[in-house]
Design a protein around this motif. Structure first.
Motif, PDB file in Angstrom:
ATOM      1  N   VAL A  47      41.412 -48.233  65.531  1.00 13.19           N
ATOM      2  CA  VAL A  47      41.383 -47.385  66.731  1.00 13.19           C
ATOM      3  C   VAL A  47      40.659 -48.147  67.838  1.00 13.19           C
ATOM      4  N   PRO A  48      41.185 -48.162  69.060  1.00 16.40           N
ATOM      5  CA  PRO A  48      40.489 -48.816  70.178  1.00 16.40           C
ATOM      6  C   PRO A  48      39.100 -48.220  70.401  1.00 16.40           C
ATOM      7  N   GLU A  49      38.192 -49.061  70.909  1.00 15.47           N
ATOM      8  CA  GLU A  49      36.785 -48.658  71.033  1.00 15.47           C
ATOM      9  C   GLU A  49      36.605 -47.428  71.914  1.00 15.47           C
ATOM     10  N   ASP A  50      37.293 -47.366  73.062  1.00 12.30           N
ATOM     11  CA  ASP A  50      37.100 -46.237  73.972  1.00 12.30           C
ATOM     12  C   ASP A  50      37.593 -44.932  73.365  1.00 12.30           C
ATOM     13  N   ILE A  51      38.723 -45.006  72.646  1.00  9.47           N
ATOM     14  CA  ILE A  51      39.246 -43.800  71.981  1.00  9.47           C
ATOM     15  C   ILE A  51      38.304 -43.361  70.869  1.00  9.47           C
ATOM     16  N   SER A  52      37.758 -44.330  70.116  1.00 10.06           N
ATOM     17  CA  SER A  52      36.836 -44.012  69.023  1.00 10.06           C
ATOM     18  C   SER A  52      35.602 -43.283  69.541  1.00 10.06           C
ATOM     19  N   LEU A  53      35.054 -43.732  70.679  1.00 10.58           N
ATOM     20  CA  LEU A  53      33.864 -43.096  71.230  1.00 10.58           C
ATOM     21  C   LEU A  53      34.159 -41.683  71.725  1.00 10.58           C
ATOM     22  N   ARG A  54      35.353 -41.501  72.332  1.00 11.25           N
ATOM     23  CA  ARG A  54      35.718 -40.159  72.800  1.00 11.25           C
ATOM     24  C   ARG A  54      35.893 -39.200  71.622  1.00 11.25           C
ATOM     25  N   LEU A  55      36.565 -39.674  70.572  1.00  9.15           N
ATOM     26  CA  LEU A  55      36.756 -38.837  69.381  1.00  9.15           C
ATOM     27  C   LEU A  55      35.422 -38.480  68.738  1.00  9.15           C
ATOM     28  N   ALA A  56      34.486 -39.420  68.745  1.00  9.53           N
ATOM     29  CA  ALA A  56      33.170 -39.147  68.155  1.00  9.53           C
ATOM     30  C   ALA A  56      32.469 -38.010  68.898  1.00  9.53           C
ATOM     31  N   ASP A  57      32.602 -37.983  70.235  1.00 13.42           N
ATOM     32  CA  ASP A  57      31.982 -36.901  71.011  1.00 13.42           C
ATOM     33  C   ASP A  57      32.578 -35.546  70.630  1.00 13.42           C
ATOM     34  N   TRP A  58      33.896 -35.485  70.432  1.00 12.07           N
ATOM     35  CA  TRP A  58      34.542 -34.222  70.047  1.00 12.07           C
ATOM     36  C   TRP A  58      34.200 -33.842  68.601  1.00 12.07           C
ATOM     37  N   LEU A  59      34.068 -34.848  67.739  1.00 12.96           N
ATOM     38  CA  LEU A  59      33.704 -34.562  66.349  1.00 12.96           C
ATOM     39  C   LEU A  59      32.287 -33.992  66.264  1.00 12.96           C
ATOM     40  N   ASP A  60      31.436 -34.383  67.199  1.00 11.65           N
ATOM     41  CA  ASP A  60      30.052 -33.881  67.237  1.00 11.65           C
ATOM     42  C   ASP A  60      29.966 -32.418  67.661  1.00 11.65           C
ATOM     43  N   LEU A  61      31.012 -31.909  68.322  1.00 11.22           N
ATOM     44  CA  LEU A  61      30.932 -30.597  68.967  1.00 11.22           C
ATOM     45  C   LEU A  61      30.582 -29.453  68.016  1.00 11.22           C
ATOM     46  N   PRO A  62      31.269 -29.291  66.859  1.00 16.09           N
ATOM     47  CA  PRO A  62      30.903 -28.165  65.972  1.00 16.09           C
ATOM     48  C   PRO A  62      29.448 -28.226  65.512  1.00 16.09           C
ATOM     49  N   GLY A  63      28.948 -29.442  65.231  1.00 16.18           N
ATOM     50  CA  GLY A  63      27.561 -29.581  64.813  1.00 16.18           C
ATOM     51  C   GLY A  63      26.587 -29.204  65.903  1.00 16.18           C
ATOM     52  N   GLN A  64      26.907 -29.589  67.132  1.00 19.92           N
ATOM     53  CA  GLN A  64      26.027 -29.247  68.248  1.00 19.92           C
ATOM     54  C   GLN A  64      25.998 -27.737  68.493  1.00 19.92           C
ATOM     55  N   ILE A  65      27.169 -27.100  68.377  1.00 23.41           N
ATOM     56  CA  ILE A  65      27.224 -25.638  68.553  1.00 23.41           C
ATOM     57  C   ILE A  65      26.412 -24.945  67.469  1.00 23.41           C
ATOM     58  N   PHE A  66      26.564 -25.392  66.216  1.00 22.55           N
ATOM     59  CA  PHE A  66      25.820 -24.789  65.115  1.00 22.55           C
ATOM     60  C   PHE A  66      24.314 -24.909  65.329  1.00 22.55           C
ATOM     61  N   MET A  67      23.853 -26.106  65.687  1.00 23.56           N
ATOM     62  CA  MET A  67      22.415 -26.312  65.851  1.00 23.56           C
ATOM     63  C   MET A  67      21.867 -25.504  67.018  1.00 23.56           C
ATOM     64  N   ARG A  68      22.633 -25.389  68.097  1.00 20.60           N
ATOM     65  CA  ARG A  68      22.154 -24.618  69.239  1.00 20.60           C
ATOM     66  C   ARG A  68      22.116 -23.119  68.935  1.00 20.60           C
ATOM     67  N   LEU A  69      23.096 -22.632  68.191  1.00 15.57           N
ATOM     68  CA  LEU A  69      23.066 -21.219  67.799  1.00 15.57           C
ATOM     69  C   LEU A  69      21.857 -20.930  66.920  1.00 15.57           C
ATOM     70  N   THR A  70      21.572 -21.852  65.990  1.00 15.28           N
ATOM     71  CA  THR A  70      20.433 -21.671  65.093  1.00 15.28           C
ATOM     72  C   THR A  70      19.122 -21.729  65.858  1.00 15.28           C
ATOM     73  N   GLN A  71      19.011 -22.690  66.781  1.00 19.48           N
ATOM     74  CA  GLN A  71      17.802 -22.798  67.587  1.00 19.48           C
ATOM     75  C   GLN A  71      17.615 -21.554  68.463  1.00 19.48           C
ATOM     76  N   MET A  72      18.724 -21.006  68.940  1.00 25.17           N
ATOM     77  CA  MET A  72      18.667 -19.866  69.853  1.00 25.17           C
ATOM     78  C   MET A  72      18.014 -18.649  69.213  1.00 25.17           C
ATOM     79  N   ILE A  73      18.299 -18.402  67.937  1.00 26.62           N
ATOM     80  CA  ILE A  73      17.795 -17.183  67.299  1.00 26.62           C
ATOM     81  C   ILE A  73      16.606 -17.444  66.384  1.00 26.62           C
ATOM     82  N   MET A  74      16.171 -18.709  66.252  1.00 25.23           N
ATOM     83  CA  MET A  74      15.100 -19.019  65.311  1.00 25.23           C
ATOM     84  C   MET A  74      13.811 -18.281  65.653  1.00 25.23           C
TER      85      MET A  74
END
Length: 445
Positions: A47-74
């Motif tokens: 996979v080209p480097e620029d596409i790989s970096l963009r995909l990595a940002d989208w792959l991070d999204l569910p994890g970021q949402i989960f952590m922010r929801l958990t932090q929000m109600i902790m």
């Protein structure tokens, strides 16, 4: 009329996740995420480097949402749980064991750190990274180790600062130790109110608990996808050689956690005279849920239910010990912080004296007490530990990547430590009941 229920009964919101084998889905997510991450890694050239970096940002999204929801109600979840644990248990037993509980938590935290020190000094996981050239900027950003002596000079200020002068600031900045102390003071003060005055506050706290648990159940649905995305994004960005080198460090952390678990089982056997293997079998559900979510705060309702119904622990004990333990009893996290601090020092080629090790031990004990009970909370606090030890924090970016894996293991250990504390204090302070410890009898079934 709305009928409110205790926090342990709110575990109904987690039952679907347990029956759906969330832990198995998390492991599958780890494996699939690792495979996808390796395919996306720039070293494969698929996979080209620029596409790989963009995909990595989208792959991070569910994890970021989960952590922010958990932090929000902790904070609201911890706040209301501690208050409810205090106001619903005004017996003399509860008042008398509060200080002893704190001393017990400090003792087990110190034991966890000693285990981490011994394992890391013997196995030296940072030597491999150092042989590859170490982490970047090892000398440019290094803080002089002599500055650690300031820790001793600041002890009086540290003790006085335990009581927050602005509770809202502690809440906004996520300083959990200040939040816990403020909450305990408020909870004790509520017990001094007349019943008709305190009733609206109690009902409001119960409602907040239920709202928080509904949000937690929503967040946990994202866990398998979050783990898949975080691991895939990590491996797509990190060199495979460095990641494999970190594998040895991960093995050392997990080995230390296993030894800490054995220490808990020894306490169960020697102090409570119960079968430690049956104890493990009884608490497997909160352990698996903690492993899946990496958040001890989110598992509190199930831990309470397990303590009350399966361990036969008095609710006077579990309703207070588990919420407090979920915020300040972070033995697994303390061990992780200790191992990681020494690992980073070894990776940078920094020699630590006996005095340095003692100061690190003191710092980790204080830091682990204030560690947020959320995914990634251990790494957030770890930065301050590294700075106090005179170790550059540049390498933390790599640790953050693999923290999700280690976080699942150490959270399972943290929850085990809370339930062990419940069992021990129930022996000395708990009300006797017909069902007490029925599941842990040493007699053959």
């Amino acid at each position: 009329m709305i009928e409110f229920r205790p926090l342990n009964n709110l575990s109904i919101h987690l039952d679907r996740l347990i029956k759906g084998r969330l832990w198995l889905k998390v492991i599958i997510g780890l494996i699939l995420g690792a495979g996808v991450g390796i395919l996306l890694n720039q070293s494969t050239g698929l996979v080209p480097e620029d596409i790989s970096l963009r995909l990595a940002d989208w792959l991070d999204l569910p994890g970021q949402i989960f952590m922010r929801l958990t932090q929000m109600i902790m904070i609201p979840l911890i706040f209301t749980s501690i208050i409810m644990g205090i106001v619903s248990n005004t017996s003399e037993n509860l008042k008398s064991f509060g200080l002893r509980l704190l001393l017990y938590f400090v003792f087990t935290t110190a034991v966890a750190i000693i285990i981490g020190l011994i394992v890391t000094l013997i196995l030296k996981p940072g030597q491999y990274i150092f042989s590859l050239g170490g982490f970047p900027n090892s000398r440019e950003n290094q803080i002089p180790i002599n500055n650690q002596t300031n820790i001793i000079e600041n002890i009086p200020n540290t003790i006085s600062n335990l009581i927050p002068n602005n509770p809202l600031e502690s809440i906004l900045t996520g300083e959990m130790l200040g939040v816990v102390i403020f909450t305990i003071i408020i909870g004790v003060a509520i017990t001094q109110l007349r019943q008709e005055t305190a009733k609206p506050i109690i009902r409001f706290s119960e409602a907040i608990q239920k709202i928080c648990m509904i949000i937690v159940s929503w967040a946990m649905m994202l866990v398998p996808y979050a783990v898949f995305g975080l691991i895939a994004a990590l491996l797509s960005r990190t060199g495979i050689e460095i990641f494999l080198g970190l594998g040895y460090y991960m093995v050392v952390v997990i080995l230390g956690l296993i030894i800490l678990m054995i220490f808990y089982l020894i306490l169960v056997l020697t102090i409570t005279k119960k079968n430690p293997f049956k104890f493990l079998r009884v608490i497997k559900e909160p352990q698996l849920l903690a492993f899946s979510t990496a958040s001890s705060a989110a598992v509190m309702p199930l831990s309470m239910k397990t303590a009350d119904e399966k361990l036969g622990i008095s609710s006077n004990i579990s309703d207070f010990v588990i919420p407090v333990g979920a915020t300040i009893n972070m033995d697994g996290t303390a061990l992780f912080q200790c191992v990681t601090t020494l690992f980073m020092a070894q990776a940078y080629g920094i020699e630590l004296s006996i005095m340095n090790l003692l100061l690190i031990t003191f710092t980790v004990v204080a830091a682990s007490i204030g560690t947020p009970a959320i995914p990634g909370g251990g790494v957030i606090i770890l930065a301050s530990v590294l700075q106090s030890a005179g170790i550059p924090i540049d390498g933390l970016i790599v640790i953050i990547g693999i923290d999700r894996i280690l976080g699942m293991f150490r959270t399972a250990v943290n929850v085990t430590g809370d339930l062990t504390a419940c069992l021990i204090f129930n022996k000395f302070y708990g009300a006797k009941s017909n069902k007490q410890n029925a599941c842990l009898s040493n007699k053959s079934e």
